[in-house]
Design a protein around this motif. Structure first.
Motif, mmCIF file in Angstrom:
data_model
loop_
_atom_site.group_PDB
_atom_site.id
_atom_site.type_symbol
_atom_site.label_atom_id
_atom_site.label_comp_id
_atom_site.label_asym_id
_atom_site.label_seq_id
_atom_site.Cartn_x
_atom_site.Cartn_y
_atom_site.Cartn_z
ATOM 1 N N ALA A 169 69.775 -80.641 19.961
ATOM 2 C CA ALA A 169 68.435 -80.513 20.538
ATOM 3 C C ALA A 169 68.372 -79.454 21.633
ATOM 4 O O ALA A 169 67.329 -79.246 22.243
ATOM 5 C CB ALA A 169 67.980 -81.862 21.097
ATOM 6 N N ASN A 170 69.489 -78.794 21.891
ATOM 7 C CA ASN A 170 69.562 -77.847 23.008
ATOM 8 C C ASN A 170 69.509 -76.389 22.582
ATOM 9 O O ASN A 170 70.085 -76.012 21.563
ATOM 10 C CB ASN A 170 70.894 -78.047 23.757
ATOM 11 C CG ASN A 170 70.901 -79.325 24.556
ATOM 12 O OD1 ASN A 170 70.574 -79.322 25.733
ATOM 13 N ND2 ASN A 170 71.244 -80.442 23.905
ATOM 14 N N ALA A 208 68.693 -78.688 27.783
ATOM 15 C CA ALA A 208 68.337 -80.085 28.076
ATOM 16 C C ALA A 208 69.500 -80.807 28.754
ATOM 17 O O ALA A 208 69.320 -81.501 29.746
ATOM 18 C CB ALA A 208 67.941 -80.816 26.787
ATOM 19 N N VAL A 209 70.675 -80.615 28.242
ATOM 20 C CA VAL A 209 71.821 -81.432 28.678
ATOM 21 C C VAL A 209 72.463 -80.887 29.949
ATOM 22 O O VAL A 209 73.180 -81.613 30.642
ATOM 23 C CB VAL A 209 72.833 -81.535 27.518
ATOM 24 C CG1 VAL A 209 73.692 -80.284 27.419
ATOM 25 C CG2 VAL A 209 73.703 -82.772 27.650
ATOM 26 N N LEU A 218 61.240 -82.502 23.905
ATOM 27 C CA LEU A 218 62.158 -81.875 22.941
ATOM 28 C C LEU A 218 61.537 -81.828 21.548
ATOM 29 O O LEU A 218 61.666 -80.835 20.827
ATOM 30 C CB LEU A 218 63.504 -82.601 22.912
ATOM 31 C CG LEU A 218 64.389 -82.384 24.143
ATOM 32 C CD1 LEU A 218 65.680 -83.194 24.034
ATOM 33 C CD2 LEU A 218 64.726 -80.907 24.331
ATOM 34 N N GLY A 241 73.843 -87.226 28.069
ATOM 35 C CA GLY A 241 73.883 -86.165 27.083
ATOM 36 C C GLY A 241 75.252 -85.840 26.542
ATOM 37 O O GLY A 241 75.387 -85.025 25.630
ATOM 38 N N ARG A 256 76.264 -84.584 32.479
ATOM 39 C CA ARG A 256 75.297 -85.433 33.167
ATOM 40 C C ARG A 256 75.138 -86.740 32.404
ATOM 41 O O ARG A 256 74.822 -86.739 31.221
ATOM 42 C CB ARG A 256 73.945 -84.740 33.244
ATOM 43 C CG ARG A 256 73.957 -83.614 34.239
ATOM 44 C CD ARG A 256 72.585 -83.011 34.441
ATOM 45 N NE ARG A 256 72.706 -81.983 35.460
ATOM 46 C CZ ARG A 256 72.617 -82.219 36.764
ATOM 47 N NH1 ARG A 256 72.348 -83.436 37.205
ATOM 48 N NH2 ARG A 256 72.774 -81.242 37.637
ATOM 49 N N MET A 305 66.209 -85.124 30.743
ATOM 50 C CA MET A 305 66.536 -84.254 29.617
ATOM 51 C C MET A 305 67.927 -84.513 29.017
ATOM 52 O O MET A 305 68.072 -84.488 27.787
ATOM 53 C CB MET A 305 66.373 -82.773 30.012
ATOM 54 C CG MET A 305 64.942 -82.387 30.397
ATOM 55 S SD MET A 305 63.650 -82.997 29.261
ATOM 56 C CE MET A 305 63.983 -82.003 27.816
ATOM 57 N N PRO A 306 68.967 -84.779 29.830
ATOM 58 C CA PRO A 306 70.262 -85.074 29.200
ATOM 59 C C PRO A 306 70.196 -86.295 28.282
ATOM 60 O O PRO A 306 70.718 -86.278 27.160
ATOM 61 C CB PRO A 306 71.194 -85.323 30.395
ATOM 62 C CG PRO A 306 70.592 -84.529 31.515
ATOM 63 C CD PRO A 306 69.104 -84.650 31.306
ATOM 64 N N SER A 327 68.301 -85.466 25.194
ATOM 65 C CA SER A 327 69.139 -84.645 24.305
ATOM 66 C C SER A 327 69.929 -85.530 23.343
ATOM 67 O O SER A 327 70.023 -85.247 22.137
ATOM 68 C CB SER A 327 70.078 -83.784 25.165
ATOM 69 O OG SER A 327 71.129 -83.226 24.412
ATOM 70 N N VAL A 385 67.535 -87.350 20.707
ATOM 71 C CA VAL A 385 67.100 -86.471 19.616
ATOM 72 C C VAL A 385 68.270 -86.170 18.666
ATOM 73 O O VAL A 385 68.095 -86.113 17.450
ATOM 74 C CB VAL A 385 66.458 -85.182 20.171
ATOM 75 C CG1 VAL A 385 66.127 -84.212 19.038
ATOM 76 C CG2 VAL A 385 65.194 -85.530 20.956
#
Lengths: 439, 439
Positions: free
Chosen positions: A150-151, A292-293, B23, B137, B301, B306-307, B310, B313
């Motif tokens: 997803a990144n 994202a991560v 995402l 993530g 993280r 977001m992590p 990630s 998703v």
């Protein structure tokens, strides 16, 4: 449970091949219990069928006849562990033509002929799985392709060659010179008799071509990667770097910025507090930045019999589960020509630098040195000069710079050498400030 | 390319839910290009449909009506991001009954009711994917289940709670007391208003239950994990530990030895040179030892919008590719009762210890102290006593021990407290020598 055994053929019964055979024979039951995948080692092909190996194969498994594997339709998966780019390429093509999925640890072959082999695999509806080609047992390829799917990946920084990292770690920890550290690496089994491909950076560049392709979505031509090895690194520079807070590592660097990708392998100074600076001995580590991560790091043994075998067997299981073929089929890389356009010329990259010149200990040296750097628009961030033994000797003068265009630095070094205030060739090592993923 | 969009429903539009929606909306094209998987956010369910979020959903997507998701047969995958163990459990059961695969980040629910939910999922031929439940993530669950599948895992050591690691890092770096560091963590958004589950170790234990299940192959009952939090850690001990070469971390520990598994969460001193000691701030890291691969470490993280999104998703993509269901179906864990038999009692574990007592600065103290430890078969490996301000004050006396049975240490501490030479309760912190994967 998928109880029917899946027969797997192995070509190449060297160190890693022996490790793979061991995992098949000794861990088959536990793999079956955990995944439902029932693996059977169907045959092992090697030209040498007589030398003793570290694992005893059941009677009749070892053969020097590749056609026994190729012609056996009960074997859907073939592992290539020959290495090299000539015979191995032919063998992989034959495996694919015989309708077998291919598992390989061969980074050189993939980096130099990957697109051709991928086309051949797709033509017959099979896949090539290559988790073992980069960073040994660390599941880094799976992380990039699945875990971080997803990144948008903006950068990767990797210590990808255990031989080089072992040598540089020992030079750093024990003040050994390059040759002593290399001899020690050979003695320990971390360097081959001919270590050229390791120490000149080629092996790291092979891996960067593969990881960079997956991270940035291009068929990266191996020859477009800028490469420097570690042969020229001296203990003096390692010591001066330490004094300034830096540790030396051979890094694979891939950075994407504004549709340009910088891909390069060279020794760098990195800050002693960074996590990659703590990675010592034969270990590998890869730092990957996803939008994202953030920053994720993967660490482990990047080579050796069992770690590499661990990745090979993981790939076999993924193929049986059907995952590898789907991922392989959907691996849409932009073609080589587009990659060449996207790859940034080394002259245009921006880096900080460590420069050491042997300056004559005489009036006017600093002025000359400083003027040349200034004329090339290079700004100094630090300096280190230990007092010499008196005038008219040469003394090492070290300068670190703020971010500077590589082309400017190259021109400045040439200009410096043309003056009469320095003797010998200046040493120039890039400083890589790996971005911090801040709180 | 799998062009037909796969419709996905999301329940829970909080922080992580907003990240997931982002995402889907912003990275759908790149995910499709890389994997062939075409994702469509079909609906977002939350009781609160009015508060502004960090992402603007297309008109008509947000609803407070769960049945809109449940009754829509065009939605094969549902994401549960409510958190907690009551409503979330009901929602996951409903999702499964409605014939949907479930993706979740809910470690508490899985740790406490995982086996029940897994049975429900298998009954309807669906899977529960939970990469986001541990270490945000970092693709750690995929690493254990796929990347390391050929390995017998003997141990895992994890920094799994960013709140605790942030607090302990700040206490260490800035000499802050626990409360100040906690307040700072709240201010930075690394601790919730009620941080109880984080700082008392429960959250880490939830994650250990999940990771330990996968690593060791048992349905691990959450209540069988020994847990201590970080509430009692003082800056004084952190400082004394540093002086002796140790850094404090809240570790999740899982070690398998001779069919016994030790599972525990508690603060430990680890050697300052170990890689996990370098993991600071809100970051997570997990070290996993496999018999083939050796030590691998995964860093990144462990929480945040977001992590975590990630990982959610990535799980959705794996479900669409068909991989998750196969892995889920083949996940054969030994039942809870067998796990209870296998889990080692905390009294039987062997550990090194750091002990601090406030000793009265008077004759005979060391003799008493030493005799009690000796009587309990405890061997001293180091000692630290700063000179006091004169006789008849109390001074901190620190002892570190060689490996000792926990039960002996507990008895010795009780005996110490019964003497008249120490004041207050002794402080006892375990020292964890994470094994080195040596050259």
């Amino acid at each position: 449970m998928n109880e029917k055994p899946v027969r797997v053929g192995l070509v190449g019964f060297g160190t890693v091949g022996s490790g793979v055979a061991r995992l098949f024979l000794e861990n088959g039951d536990s793999i079956r219990a955990r995944t439902g995948v029932n693996l059977e080692l169907a045959c092992v092909v090697d030209l040498d069928t007589t030398s003793p190996r570290s694992i005893l194969l059941p009677e009749g498994l070892l053969t020097d006849d590749l056609s026994r594997l190729l012609n056996d339709n009960s074997i859907p998966i073939a592992i290539e562990l020959i290495g090299g780019t000539t015979a191995a390429k032919e063998v992989q093509h034959k495996m694919l033509q015989a309708g077998k999925h291919v598992v390989t640890a061969n980074k050189a072959l993939l980096a130099e002929h990957g697109p051709e082999l991928f086309v051949a695999a797709r033509a017959v509806g099979k896949c090539i799985a290559f988790e073992a080609s980069c960073a040994g047992g660390i599941p880094i390829i799976s992380a990039i392709r699945s875990g971080l799917v997803a990144n948008n990946i903006s950068a990767l920084y990797g210590i990808l060659n255990g031989t080089c990292n072992y040598i540089l770690s020992n030079m750093t920890a024990r003040n050994e010179d390059f040759q002593t550290a290399l001899d020690q690496a050979k003695e320990k089994g971390y360097a081959e008799a001919d270590p050229t491909l390791d120490i000149n950076g080629s092996d790291t560049a092979h891996k960067l071509a593969i990881l960079g392709s997956l991270a940035f979505g291009y068929e990266i031509p191996y020859d477009a990667i800028y490469v420097e090895g570690i042969e020229q690194i001296s203990v003096d520079d390692i010591r001066c770097g330490l004094e300034m807070g830096y540790v030396i590592k051979l890094l694979a660097i891939g950075v994407k910025e504004d549709h340009k990708i910088s891909l390069r392998v060279h020794p760098c100074f990195i800050h002693e507090d960074s996590l990659l600076a703590q990675v010592n001995g034969p270990f590998n580590a890869i730092s990957i930045f996803g939008h994202a991560v953030g920053n994720t790091i993967y660490y482990g043994r990047g080579a050796g019999m069992m770690p590499t075998a661990s990745a090979v067997v993981a790939d076999v299981v993924e193929i049986v589960l059907g995952n590898s073929l789907k991922i392989f089929n959907n691996l849409a890389l932009r073609p080589v020509e587009q990659a060449r356009d996207a790859i940034e010329d080394i002259g245009n990259i921006i880096s900080r630098f460590y420069i050491r010149v042997m300056a004559k200990d005489q009036p006017g040296v600093v002025a000359t040195y400083g003027k040349i750097l200034g004329d090339h628009n290079i700004s100094i961030s630090g300096a280190l000069q230990h007092e010499g033994k008196g005038p008219y000797n040469t003394v090492p003068v070290i300068i670190t710079t703020h971010p500077t265009r590589q082309a400017n630095m190259t021109a400045a070094l040439e200009a410096l050498q043309r003056t009469d205030v320095v003797s010998g060739e200046p040493v120039c090592i890039r400083i890589m400030d790996i971005p911090e993923d801040q709180d």
